[in-house]
Design a protein around this motif. Structure first.
Motif, PDB file in Angstrom:
ATOM      1  N   LEU A 101      37.973  40.521  35.017  1.00  0.00           N
ATOM      2  CA  LEU A 101      38.407  39.136  34.891  1.00  0.00           C
ATOM      3  C   LEU A 101      39.889  39.087  35.215  1.00  0.00           C
ATOM      4  N   GLU A 102      40.315  37.993  35.863  1.00  0.00           N
ATOM      5  CA  GLU A 102      41.679  37.930  36.374  1.00  0.00           C
ATOM      6  C   GLU A 102      42.475  36.825  35.672  1.00  0.00           C
ATOM      7  N   PRO A 103      43.556  37.192  34.981  1.00  0.00           N
ATOM      8  CA  PRO A 103      44.362  36.208  34.260  1.00  0.00           C
ATOM      9  C   PRO A 103      45.332  35.467  35.178  1.00  0.00           C
ATOM     10  N   VAL A 104      44.778  34.529  35.908  1.00  0.00           N
ATOM     11  CA  VAL A 104      45.605  33.698  36.783  1.00  0.00           C
ATOM     12  C   VAL A 104      45.208  32.247  36.558  1.00  0.00           C
ATOM     13  N   ALA A 105      46.204  31.405  36.338  1.00  0.00           N
ATOM     14  CA  ALA A 105      45.948  29.998  36.026  1.00  0.00           C
ATOM     15  C   ALA A 105      45.569  29.226  37.289  1.00  0.00           C
ATOM     16  N   PRO A 106      44.765  28.159  37.146  1.00  0.00           N
ATOM     17  CA  PRO A 106      44.407  27.342  38.310  1.00  0.00           C
ATOM     18  C   PRO A 106      45.654  26.847  39.041  1.00  0.00           C
ATOM     19  N   GLY A 107      45.639  26.991  40.368  1.00  0.00           N
ATOM     20  CA  GLY A 107      46.757  26.537  41.181  1.00  0.00           C
ATOM     21  C   GLY A 107      47.879  27.536  41.326  1.00  0.00           C
ATOM     22  N   GLU A 108      47.812  28.672  40.597  1.00  0.00           N
ATOM     23  CA  GLU A 108      48.889  29.659  40.654  1.00  0.00           C
ATOM     24  C   GLU A 108      48.541  30.867  41.513  1.00  0.00           C
ATOM     25  N   GLU A 109      47.372  30.854  42.143  1.00  0.00           N
ATOM     26  CA  GLU A 109      46.987  31.985  42.978  1.00  0.00           C
ATOM     27  C   GLU A 109      47.923  32.116  44.176  1.00  0.00           C
ATOM     28  N   ALA A 110      48.258  33.358  44.496  1.00  0.00           N
ATOM     29  CA  ALA A 110      48.995  33.601  45.730  1.00  0.00           C
ATOM     30  C   ALA A 110      48.032  33.442  46.903  1.00  0.00           C
ATOM     31  N   GLU A 111      48.589  33.290  48.095  1.00  0.00           N
ATOM     32  CA  GLU A 111      47.725  33.188  49.273  1.00  0.00           C
ATOM     33  C   GLU A 111      46.998  34.511  49.457  1.00  0.00           C
ATOM     34  N   THR A 112      45.732  34.422  49.784  1.00  0.00           N
ATOM     35  CA  THR A 112      44.944  35.641  49.877  1.00  0.00           C
ATOM     36  C   THR A 112      43.807  35.472  50.876  1.00  0.00           C
ATOM     37  N   ASP A 113      43.157  36.579  51.195  1.00  0.00           N
ATOM     38  CA  ASP A 113      41.995  36.574  52.071  1.00  0.00           C
ATOM     39  C   ASP A 113      40.892  35.723  51.435  1.00  0.00           C
ATOM     40  N   PRO A 114      40.158  34.951  52.243  1.00  0.00           N
ATOM     41  CA  PRO A 114      39.067  34.128  51.689  1.00  0.00           C
ATOM     42  C   PRO A 114      38.055  34.923  50.870  1.00  0.00           C
ATOM     43  N   LEU A 115      37.921  36.234  51.170  1.00  0.00           N
ATOM     44  CA  LEU A 115      36.998  37.082  50.420  1.00  0.00           C
ATOM     45  C   LEU A 115      37.304  37.053  48.928  1.00  0.00           C
ATOM     46  N   TRP A 116      38.605  36.961  48.582  1.00  0.00           N
ATOM     47  CA  TRP A 116      39.024  37.058  47.193  1.00  0.00           C
ATOM     48  C   TRP A 116      39.231  35.697  46.538  1.00  0.00           C
ATOM     49  N   LYS A 117      38.889  34.626  47.229  1.00  0.00           N
ATOM     50  CA  LYS A 117      39.155  33.286  46.700  1.00  0.00           C
ATOM     51  C   LYS A 117      38.644  33.149  45.270  1.00  0.00           C
ATOM     52  N   MET A 118      39.517  32.670  44.393  1.00  0.00           N
ATOM     53  CA  MET A 118      39.215  32.596  42.966  1.00  0.00           C
ATOM     54  C   MET A 118      38.185  31.513  42.663  1.00  0.00           C
ATOM     55  N   SER A 119      37.335  31.813  41.678  1.00  0.00           N
ATOM     56  CA  SER A 119      36.391  30.828  41.155  1.00  0.00           C
ATOM     57  C   SER A 119      36.619  30.719  39.652  1.00  0.00           C
ATOM     58  N   GLN A 120      36.165  29.630  39.062  1.00  0.00           N
ATOM     59  CA  GLN A 120      36.420  29.398  37.642  1.00  0.00           C
ATOM     60  C   GLN A 120      35.801  30.479  36.764  1.00  0.00           C
ATOM     61  N   GLY A 121      34.644  30.981  37.157  1.00  0.00           N
ATOM     62  CA  GLY A 121      33.949  31.966  36.349  1.00  0.00           C
ATOM     63  C   GLY A 121      34.514  33.364  36.420  1.00  0.00           C
ATOM     64  N   ARG A 122      35.545  33.573  37.262  1.00  0.00           N
ATOM     65  CA  ARG A 122      36.211  34.879  37.343  1.00  0.00           C
ATOM     66  C   ARG A 122      37.555  34.879  36.627  1.00  0.00           C
ATOM     67  N   ARG A 123      37.980  33.726  36.156  1.00  0.00           N
ATOM     68  CA  ARG A 123      39.277  33.654  35.478  1.00  0.00           C
ATOM     69  C   ARG A 123      39.177  34.258  34.079  1.00  0.00           C
ATOM     70  N   ALA A 124      40.254  34.846  33.629  1.00  0.00           N
ATOM     71  CA  ALA A 124      40.270  35.502  32.324  1.00  0.00           C
ATOM     72  C   ALA A 124      40.551  34.489  31.213  1.00  0.00           C
ATOM     73  N   THR A 125      39.619  33.565  31.052  1.00  0.00           N
ATOM     74  CA  THR A 125      39.708  32.610  29.954  1.00  0.00           C
ATOM     75  C   THR A 125      38.938  33.168  28.757  1.00  0.00           C
ATOM     76  N   LEU A 126      39.227  32.648  27.585  1.00  0.00           N
ATOM     77  CA  LEU A 126      38.488  33.089  26.401  1.00  0.00           C
ATOM     78  C   LEU A 126      37.022  32.682  26.510  1.00  0.00           C
ATOM     79  N   GLU A 127      36.766  31.511  27.052  1.00  0.00           N
ATOM     80  CA  GLU A 127      35.385  31.051  27.231  1.00  0.00           C
ATOM     81  C   GLU A 127      34.603  32.012  28.119  1.00  0.00           C
ATOM     82  N   ASN A 128      35.218  32.454  29.218  1.00  0.00           N
ATOM     83  CA  ASN A 128      34.527  33.386  30.119  1.00  0.00           C
ATOM     84  C   ASN A 128      34.299  34.743  29.468  1.00  0.00           C
TER      85      ASN A 128
END
Length: 307
Positions: A101-128
């Motif tokens: 799980l990746e602790p990055v807030a929505p909108g704070e992702e650095a530019e990256t390859d589309p392969l790694w594009k963040m989704s809500q279910g991969r964020r390191a939230t307590l709910e997840n």
């Protein structure tokens, strides 16, 4: 009291608590292998998951990268309910399963390859994290994929939250195997003794470091010092090959394996970037033989999941 992980069968893992698994890893004295796989792309063998493939090659622990707890997808699995995805992987492989799980807030992702594009279910939230526990996940690794902009401060803050709410339920691992898009945290700044102290205090059971020679400036001596310090604080460690060298020549893999062994690490990690989705098969076996010999390598490969 738990066995060494070297001697464990599927039935042992089924009954392990978090602390049993940590104990089994520690007792194996640097002979535990964790293999990372990506389930959202076509498996190397088509209709057989990469998780099953790395298990057959000797992996002790499976680490699922790019796993979305809201939209679980592992190509090659038989059809079933999405909520049962992790339990099905465990049933087919007989192995403990962790997820990134990746602790990055929505909108704070650095530019990256589309392969790694963040989704809500991969964020390191307590709910997840809670959902991961409910799904049967044994370990959560807080780290960052390439270019995601995951900072050490974010990892530390997330650890504190997870420790408070889930500390006795699931193994918490944390660290960085590369800069993950934060250039101010590159090379030796990827992780320091101060980071080890902070992460351990925040709740990490296992500290993750880049394997020597996988990141510019990272030497065996540097990682050995961090491993020794983590051990002095009562934590286990992972050395990670997360810079696509899991797809290097087998001679290179053997060198990396022995350097990692010299650091004193507890768990050896091979990433998911062979061709794509998992380490090259021959490298998993070569790494295993280098750190634990033929007998334990074949024992893990041959043991039936029905034992």
């Amino acid at each position: 009291m738990a066995k060494r992980i070297l001697d464990c069968y599927s039935s042992d893992f089924e009954n392990f608590s978090k602390y049993d698994l940590l104990d089994a890893i520690a007792k194996s004295e640097g002979r535990t292998i964790a293999c990372e796989t990506i389930g959202t792309i076509r498996p190397m063998l088509g209709d057989i998951t990469n998780a099953e493939f790395v298990s057959a090659l000797g992996a002790d622990i499976l680490l699922l990268n790019m796993f979305d707890v809201n939209q679980p997808e592992i190509q090659g699995l038989p059809a079933g309910k999405s909520d049962d995805t992790i339990r099905l992987v465990k049933r087919l492989t007989g192995r403990p399963v962790g997820i990134n799980l990746e602790p990055v807030a929505p909108g704070e992702e650095a530019e990256t390859d589309p392969l790694w594009k963040m989704s809500q279910g991969r964020r390191a939230t307590l709910e997840n994290a809670r959902r991961a526990c409910q799904m049967g996940v044994d370990m959560i690794l807080l780290t960052g994929n390439p270019g995601m902009g995951v900072s050490k401060e974010a990892i530390e803050n997330t650890l504190k939250q997870y420790k408070e709410h889930l500390g006795d339920k699931i193994i918490l691992a944390a660290g960085k195997m590369h800069a993950a898009g934060v250039l101010s945290e590159a090379a030796e700044r990827i992780i320091t003794k101060d980071d080890v102290k902070r992460f351990r205090k925040a709740g990490a059971d296992i500290l993750l470091f880049p394997a020597p020679a996988t990141v510019p400036g990272i030497t065996t001596e540097y990682i050995k010092e961090l491993v020794s310090y983590a051990h002095s604080l009562g934590a286990l460690t992972i050395t990670a090959i997360g810079t696509s060298q899991e797809g290097a020549h087998t001679d290179t893999i053997r060198q990396l394996a022995l350097m990692c062994k010299m650091t004193g690490t507890d768990i050896h990690h091979l990433g998911d970037a062979g061709y794509a989705g998992m380490s090259l098969p021959e490298n998993i076996q070569a790494y295993s033989v280098a750190i634990r010999g033929i007998r334990h390598t074949y024992h893990r490969m041959a043991a039936s999941i029905r034992r």
